[in-house]
Design an enzyme around this catalytic site. Structure first.
Site, PDB file in Angstrom:
ATOM      1  N   LYS A  33       0.804  -1.231   0.000  1.00 12.13           N
ATOM      2  CA  LYS A  33       0.000   0.000   0.000  1.00 12.13           C
ATOM      3  C   LYS A  33       0.837   1.281   0.000  1.00 12.13           C
ATOM      4  O   LYS A  33       0.356   2.343  -0.366  1.00 12.13           O
ATOM      5  CB  LYS A  33      -0.960   0.013   1.184  1.00 12.13           C
ATOM      6  CG  LYS A  33      -0.323   0.117   2.533  1.00 12.13           C
ATOM      7  CD  LYS A  33      -1.381   0.281   3.607  1.00 12.13           C
ATOM      8  CE  LYS A  33      -0.729   0.407   4.968  1.00 12.13           C
ATOM      9  NZ  LYS A  33      -1.673   0.462   6.045  1.00 12.13           N
ATOM     10  N   VAL A  39       9.208  -1.034   5.655  1.00 12.29           N
ATOM     11  CA  VAL A  39       9.872  -0.172   6.634  1.00 12.29           C
ATOM     12  C   VAL A  39      11.382  -0.268   6.451  1.00 12.29           C
ATOM     13  O   VAL A  39      12.100   0.734   6.444  1.00 12.29           O
ATOM     14  CB  VAL A  39       9.465  -0.602   8.067  1.00 12.29           C
ATOM     15  CG1 VAL A  39      10.350   0.061   9.114  1.00 12.29           C
ATOM     16  CG2 VAL A  39       8.009  -0.255   8.315  1.00 12.29           C
ATOM     17  N   LYS A  49      21.178   3.288   8.229  1.00 13.56           N
ATOM     18  CA  LYS A  49      22.595   2.915   8.057  1.00 13.56           C
ATOM     19  C   LYS A  49      23.312   3.856   7.098  1.00 13.56           C
ATOM     20  O   LYS A  49      24.497   4.116   7.238  1.00 13.56           O
ATOM     21  CB  LYS A  49      22.725   1.469   7.581  1.00 13.56           C
ATOM     22  CG  LYS A  49      22.880   0.481   8.705  1.00 13.56           C
ATOM     23  CD  LYS A  49      21.588   0.076   9.353  1.00 13.56           C
ATOM     24  CE  LYS A  49      21.299   0.679  10.669  1.00 13.56           C
ATOM     25  NZ  LYS A  49      20.044   0.183  11.273  1.00 13.56           N
ATOM     26  N   GLY A 181      13.101   6.662  24.691  1.00 14.45           N
ATOM     27  CA  GLY A 181      13.383   5.243  24.455  1.00 14.45           C
ATOM     28  C   GLY A 181      14.839   5.018  24.084  1.00 14.45           C
ATOM     29  O   GLY A 181      15.323   5.545  23.089  1.00 14.45           O
ATOM     30  N   ILE A 185      16.744   1.497  18.015  1.00 11.48           N
ATOM     31  CA  ILE A 185      16.431   2.591  17.084  1.00 11.48           C
ATOM     32  C   ILE A 185      16.794   3.943  17.706  1.00 11.48           C
ATOM     33  O   ILE A 185      17.425   4.788  17.078  1.00 11.48           O
ATOM     34  CB  ILE A 185      14.939   2.541  16.668  1.00 11.48           C
ATOM     35  CG1 ILE A 185      14.666   1.249  15.890  1.00 11.48           C
ATOM     36  CG2 ILE A 185      14.554   3.760  15.834  1.00 11.48           C
ATOM     37  CD1 ILE A 185      13.204   0.994  15.574  1.00 11.48           C
ATOM     38  N   ILE A 266       9.697   4.035  21.475  1.00 16.17           N
ATOM     39  CA  ILE A 266       9.555   3.146  22.632  1.00 16.17           C
ATOM     40  C   ILE A 266       9.213   1.720  22.208  1.00 16.17           C
ATOM     41  O   ILE A 266       8.973   0.868  23.048  1.00 16.17           O
ATOM     42  CB  ILE A 266       8.488   3.666  23.631  1.00 16.17           C
ATOM     43  CG1 ILE A 266       7.125   3.797  22.955  1.00 16.17           C
ATOM     44  CG2 ILE A 266       8.907   4.992  24.243  1.00 16.17           C
ATOM     45  CD1 ILE A 266       5.993   3.882  23.940  1.00 16.17           C
ATOM     46  N   ARG A 268       7.749  -1.085  18.741  1.00 11.68           N
ATOM     47  CA  ARG A 268       6.867  -1.209  17.579  1.00 11.68           C
ATOM     48  C   ARG A 268       5.829  -2.301  17.831  1.00 11.68           C
ATOM     49  O   ARG A 268       6.065  -3.199  18.644  1.00 11.68           O
ATOM     50  CB  ARG A 268       7.710  -1.537  16.335  1.00 11.68           C
ATOM     51  CG  ARG A 268       8.722  -0.431  16.025  1.00 11.68           C
ATOM     52  CD  ARG A 268       9.528  -0.737  14.789  1.00 11.68           C
ATOM     53  NE  ARG A 268       8.744  -0.839  13.588  1.00 11.68           N
ATOM     54  CZ  ARG A 268       8.328   0.198  12.865  1.00 11.68           C
ATOM     55  NH1 ARG A 268       8.612   1.430  13.232  1.00 11.68           N
ATOM     56  NH2 ARG A 268       7.634   0.015  11.752  1.00 11.68           N
ATOM     57  N   ASP A 307       7.569  -8.973  11.032  1.00 12.17           N
ATOM     58  CA  ASP A 307       7.205  -8.277  12.277  1.00 12.17           C
ATOM     59  C   ASP A 307       5.788  -8.576  12.739  1.00 12.17           C
ATOM     60  O   ASP A 307       5.478  -8.488  13.928  1.00 12.17           O
ATOM     61  CB  ASP A 307       7.332  -6.759  12.087  1.00 12.17           C
ATOM     62  CG  ASP A 307       8.793  -6.298  12.088  1.00 12.17           C
ATOM     63  OD1 ASP A 307       9.688  -7.163  12.099  1.00 12.17           O
ATOM     64  OD2 ASP A 307       9.024  -5.070  12.069  1.00 12.17           O
ATOM     65  N   HIS A 440      44.450 -13.363   9.690  1.00 14.09           N
ATOM     66  CA  HIS A 440      45.213 -12.485  10.581  1.00 14.09           C
ATOM     67  C   HIS A 440      45.802 -11.325   9.788  1.00 14.09           C
ATOM     68  O   HIS A 440      46.311 -11.548   8.696  1.00 14.09           O
ATOM     69  CB  HIS A 440      46.343 -13.291  11.229  1.00 14.09           C
ATOM     70  CG  HIS A 440      47.247 -12.431  12.075  1.00 14.09           C
ATOM     71  ND1 HIS A 440      46.877 -11.971  13.313  1.00 14.09           N
ATOM     72  CD2 HIS A 440      48.492 -11.928  11.838  1.00 14.09           C
ATOM     73  CE1 HIS A 440      47.864 -11.237  13.817  1.00 14.09           C
ATOM     74  NE2 HIS A 440      48.851 -11.196  12.941  1.00 14.09           N
TER      75      HIS A 440
HETATM   76  C1  LIG Z   1      14.520   2.975  12.244  1.00 15.72           C
HETATM   77  C2  LIG Z   1      14.556   1.486  12.072  1.00 15.72           C
HETATM   78  C3  LIG Z   1      15.769   0.871  11.866  1.00 15.72           C
HETATM   79  C4  LIG Z   1      15.820  -0.517  11.688  1.00 15.72           C
HETATM   80  N1  LIG Z   1      17.036  -1.092  11.491  1.00 15.72           N
HETATM   81  C5  LIG Z   1      17.112  -2.437  11.313  1.00 15.72           C
HETATM   82  C6  LIG Z   1      18.348  -3.057  11.061  1.00 15.72           C
HETATM   83  O1  LIG Z   1      19.387  -2.400  10.976  1.00 15.72           O
HETATM   84  N2  LIG Z   1      18.366  -4.396  10.885  1.00 15.72           N
HETATM   85  C7  LIG Z   1      17.224  -5.149  10.955  1.00 15.72           C
HETATM   86  O2  LIG Z   1      17.305  -6.366  10.791  1.00 15.72           O
HETATM   87  N3  LIG Z   1      16.028  -4.584  11.204  1.00 15.72           N
HETATM   88  C8  LIG Z   1      15.950  -3.249  11.381  1.00 15.72           C
HETATM   89  N4  LIG Z   1      14.724  -2.677  11.592  1.00 15.72           N
HETATM   90  C9  LIG Z   1      13.531  -3.540  11.639  1.00 15.72           C
HETATM   91  C10 LIG Z   1      13.057  -3.885  10.221  1.00 15.72           C
HETATM   92  O3  LIG Z   1      12.773  -2.709   9.529  1.00 15.72           O
HETATM   93  C11 LIG Z   1      11.823  -4.772  10.289  1.00 15.72           C
HETATM   94  O4  LIG Z   1      12.092  -5.900  11.074  1.00 15.72           O
HETATM   95  C12 LIG Z   1      11.402  -5.226   8.901  1.00 15.72           C
HETATM   96  O5  LIG Z   1      11.091  -4.131   8.090  1.00 15.72           O
HETATM   97  C13 LIG Z   1      10.202  -6.171   8.995  1.00 15.72           C
HETATM   98  O6  LIG Z   1       9.814  -6.554   7.730  1.00 15.72           O
HETATM   99  P1  LIG Z   1       8.298  -6.943   7.404  1.00 15.72           P
HETATM  100  O7  LIG Z   1       8.289  -7.377   5.977  1.00 15.72           O
HETATM  101  O8  LIG Z   1       7.782  -7.844   8.429  1.00 15.72           O
HETATM  102  O9  LIG Z   1       7.469  -5.606   7.586  1.00 15.72           O
HETATM  103  P2  LIG Z   1       7.590  -4.123   7.045  1.00 15.72           P
HETATM  104  O10 LIG Z   1       8.934  -3.782   6.579  1.00 15.72           O
HETATM  105  O11 LIG Z   1       6.955  -3.303   8.118  1.00 15.72           O
HETATM  106  O12 LIG Z   1       6.663  -4.127   5.756  1.00 15.72           O
HETATM  107  C14 LIG Z   1       5.289  -4.315   5.812  1.00 15.72           C
HETATM  108  C15 LIG Z   1       4.669  -3.670   4.610  1.00 15.72           C
HETATM  109  O13 LIG Z   1       3.308  -4.024   4.534  1.00 15.72           O
HETATM  110  C16 LIG Z   1       2.572  -2.933   4.024  1.00 15.72           C
HETATM  111  N5  LIG Z   1       1.164  -3.132   4.405  1.00 15.72           N
HETATM  112  C17 LIG Z   1       0.634  -3.158   5.646  1.00 15.72           C
HETATM  113  N6  LIG Z   1      -0.680  -3.433   5.592  1.00 15.72           N
HETATM  114  C18 LIG Z   1      -0.986  -3.576   4.278  1.00 15.72           C
HETATM  115  C19 LIG Z   1      -2.171  -3.883   3.577  1.00 15.72           C
HETATM  116  N7  LIG Z   1      -3.334  -4.119   4.208  1.00 15.72           N
HETATM  117  N8  LIG Z   1      -2.132  -3.920   2.216  1.00 15.72           N
HETATM  118  C20 LIG Z   1      -0.971  -3.711   1.554  1.00 15.72           C
HETATM  119  N9  LIG Z   1       0.179  -3.437   2.175  1.00 15.72           N
HETATM  120  C21 LIG Z   1       0.176  -3.380   3.517  1.00 15.72           C
HETATM  121  C22 LIG Z   1       3.231  -1.723   4.644  1.00 15.72           C
HETATM  122  O14 LIG Z   1       2.987  -0.550   3.894  1.00 15.72           O
HETATM  123  C23 LIG Z   1       4.706  -2.144   4.632  1.00 15.72           C
HETATM  124  O15 LIG Z   1       5.364  -1.669   3.487  1.00 15.72           O
HETATM  125  C24 LIG Z   1      14.630  -1.291  11.746  1.00 15.72           C
HETATM  126  C25 LIG Z   1      13.401  -0.667  11.952  1.00 15.72           C
HETATM  127  C26 LIG Z   1      13.356   0.705  12.107  1.00 15.72           C
HETATM  128  C27 LIG Z   1      12.021   1.344  12.320  1.00 15.72           C
END
Ligand SMILES: Cc1cc2nc3c(=O)[nH]c(=O)nc-3n(C[C@H](O)[C@H](O)[C@H](O)COP(=O)(O)OP(=O)(O)OC[C@H]3O[C@@H](n4cnc5c(N)ncnc54)[C@H](O)[C@@H]3O)c2cc1C
Length: 454
Positions: A33, A39, A49, A181, A185, A266, A268, A307, A440
């Site tokens: 969407k 994310v 990064k 927090g 992050i 704080i 997610r 997540d 090394h």
């Molecule tokens: C600032 C920050 C830094 C981070 N740094 C790291 C890191 O260095 N290393 C690491 O391993 N993890 C990191 N993370 C965590 C990582 O971003 C998440 O673990 C990862 O993005 C999870 O992937 P996902 O596919 O489960 O969900 P997401 O990346 O959250 O993707 C879910 C997607 O689903 C879409 N969506 C939701 N509902 C709907 C719907 N009904 N219809 C269509 N689309 C929908 C959303 O728009 C989103 O794009 C970080 C997170 C943040 C916030």
């Protein structure tokens, strides 16, 4: 149109799951969407990064004198950093799009909404169009938790309270930044904005930073950042935010700190509402989709990864969970294991670890022996880290003499840690690791050094 698989959400779990499914010949539809890459690519891992690398370069240039390099008039250009970050994100998102296309995945932009179930499969609506999936992979990810602290909602509307989404696009470096927090992050953002010139204060409810990390390592990290000028308010609870100010309680007394901007970080929460999970009866437990070790929900043919299942909330976990789901969909038994998932905090110095800490081992009743060693035993660390006080902690199971955990603070940790995860995954014993040859001089040799103390 009937698809073999419909994936809802295009983050790491969704796009990788769709890619693997497409490659295996499943007719796959991916729905996103907001922005492909989720994310992680757009407002998480990669943007943060990219920013942190610029900050590291700036610090290396500013403080190079102790290495015999004198640099003058070093400047930091935040605009340029954001511009470069956007370019990196664009490149990666385009790469994912191309990869999905190559894997024959159909991508649709819009909000996917589960409408119900028929004899053909699950009906998903996008922009008033209906699609049927014989199976579903739910990968809707997570969103920031926004506490009901007075002033937060209004602050978000007025733009002085931010989440990771807004702060990674902020136009100007704030004079003062309060981060609510002290988790991963929060610490990474504190690191960037401290280097970029903000006066940073972290307010944390616990008596330590970095969550469940090894306490000694969190303490070293905190001391390092205190020396760099970050102020930590531990055991402190934010009670109100106002424009220009955060009010908090410490020892039941009220105090305040000035803030041009406030970052709420704080934690997610999984995205489980508003897209019809209840219409097919997917079980939600403690605000997350309940899955078994194969990624299956309680509803046949409906899987969830990333997540949204609330297990580990890391992109690399999401990748593996998605693979487990797809393998099971393809009829190959595959199970998810969580005992060897590495974590990294990309501060300067970096922190990384995998497996048990002393505390989690104690909680689980695993008797461990610990080897703790200064990173200064590594020749390369000493050559490259003037005054560095990093450590590496190795934990082995006393009974079987197997590696069960390793945690370190010092640069390159992020690149080293995967090897340790493989050792834990392979259930390697101390004697097996002793026979591994490490290059090394590298910082990774610290593991070999530490293992010989056991
Ligand atoms: C600032 C920050 C830094 C981070 N740094 C790291 C890191 O260095 N290393 C690491 O391993 N993890 C990191 N993370 C965590 C990582 O971003 C998440 O673990 C990862 O993005 C999870 O992937 P996902 O596919 O489960 O969900 P997401 O990346 O959250 O993707 C879910 C997607 O689903 C879409 N969506 C939701 N509902 C709907 C719907 N009904 N219809 C269509 N689309 C929908 C959303 O728009 C989103 O794009 C970080 C997170 C943040 C916030």
């Amino acid at each position: 149109m009937v698809y073999d698989l419909i994936v809802i959400g295009g983050g790491p779990a969704g796009y990788l799951g769709a890619e693997r499914a497409g490659q295996a010949g499943l007719n796959t539809l991916l729905i996103e969407k907001r922005a492909l890459g989720g994310v992680c690519l757009n407002e998480g891992c990669i943007p943060s990064k990219t920013l942190l690398y610029s900050a590291k370069m700036y610090d290396n240039a500013r403080y190079s004198e102790k290495y015999g390099v004198v640099s003058e008039n070093v400047k930091f250009n935040h605009d340029k950093v954001i511009e470069r970050k956007n370019k990196v994100v664009r490149t990666l998102v385009a790469g994912i799009k191309a990869q999905l296309k190559k894997s024959n995945v159909t991508i649709l932009e819009g909000t996917g909404e589960i409408a119900g179930r028929s004899s053909e499969g699950y009906e998903v609506r996008i922009n008033n169009e209906s699609f049927i999936g014989k199976r579903l992979l739910i990968a809707t990810g997570s969103m920031p938790i926004l506490p009901s602290i007075p002033g937060v909602k209004e602050g978000m509307e007025k733009g002085f309270v931010l989440t990771n989404r807004e702060i990674l696009d902020i136009k100007e470096v704030p004079g003062s930044l309060v981060i609510v927090g002290g988790g991963v992050i929060g610490l990474e953002m504190a690191s960037y904005f401290n280097s970029a010139g903000s006066k940073v204060t972290i307010i944390e409810m616990l008596d330590h930073i970095a969550g469940n990390n090894e306490r000694e390592i969190s303490d070293i990290l905190m001391k390092t950042y205190e020396k760099k000028g970050i102020v930590f308010k531990l055991s402190s609870k934010v009670v109100e935010v106002k424009e220009g100010m955060v009010l908090y309680e410490y020892n039941r007394e009220r105090a305040s700190v000035e803030a041009d901007k406030i970052l709420m970080s704080i934690g997610r929460k999984p995205v489980v509402d508003g897209y019809g999970l209840e219409r097919i009866g997917v079980e939600i437990e403690n605000g997350r989709i309940k899955v078994d070790e194969r990624g299956r929900t309680n509803v046949p043919g409906v899987y969830a990864a990333g997540d949204v299942n609330g297990y580990s909330m890391l992109a690399h976990t999401a990748y593996r969970e998605a693979e487990v789901c797809i393998n099971n969909i393809l009829g190959k038994k595959d199970v998810m294991r969580y005992n060897a998932i590495p974590y990294v905090i990309y501060t300067n110095p970096e922190v990384a670890g995998v497996g048990e800490t002393e505390e989690t081992a104690r909680q689980k009743g695993i008797e461990v022996e610990v080897s703790k060693i200064s990173m200064r035993y590594s020749g390369r660390y000493l050559a490259e880290n003037e005054g560095g006080d990093g450590i590496c902690k190795i934990l082995i199971d006393k009974k079987y003499r197997r590696l069960v955990g390793l945690h370190m603070i010092g640069n390159y940790s992020s690149e080293i840690i995967y090897g340790t995860a493989a050792m834990i995954e392979m259930e390697m014993r101390v004697d097996d690791i002793k026979e591994i040859v490490f290059p090394h001089p590298t910082v990774s040799e610290i593991i070999r050094e530490g293992i010989f103390y056991l």
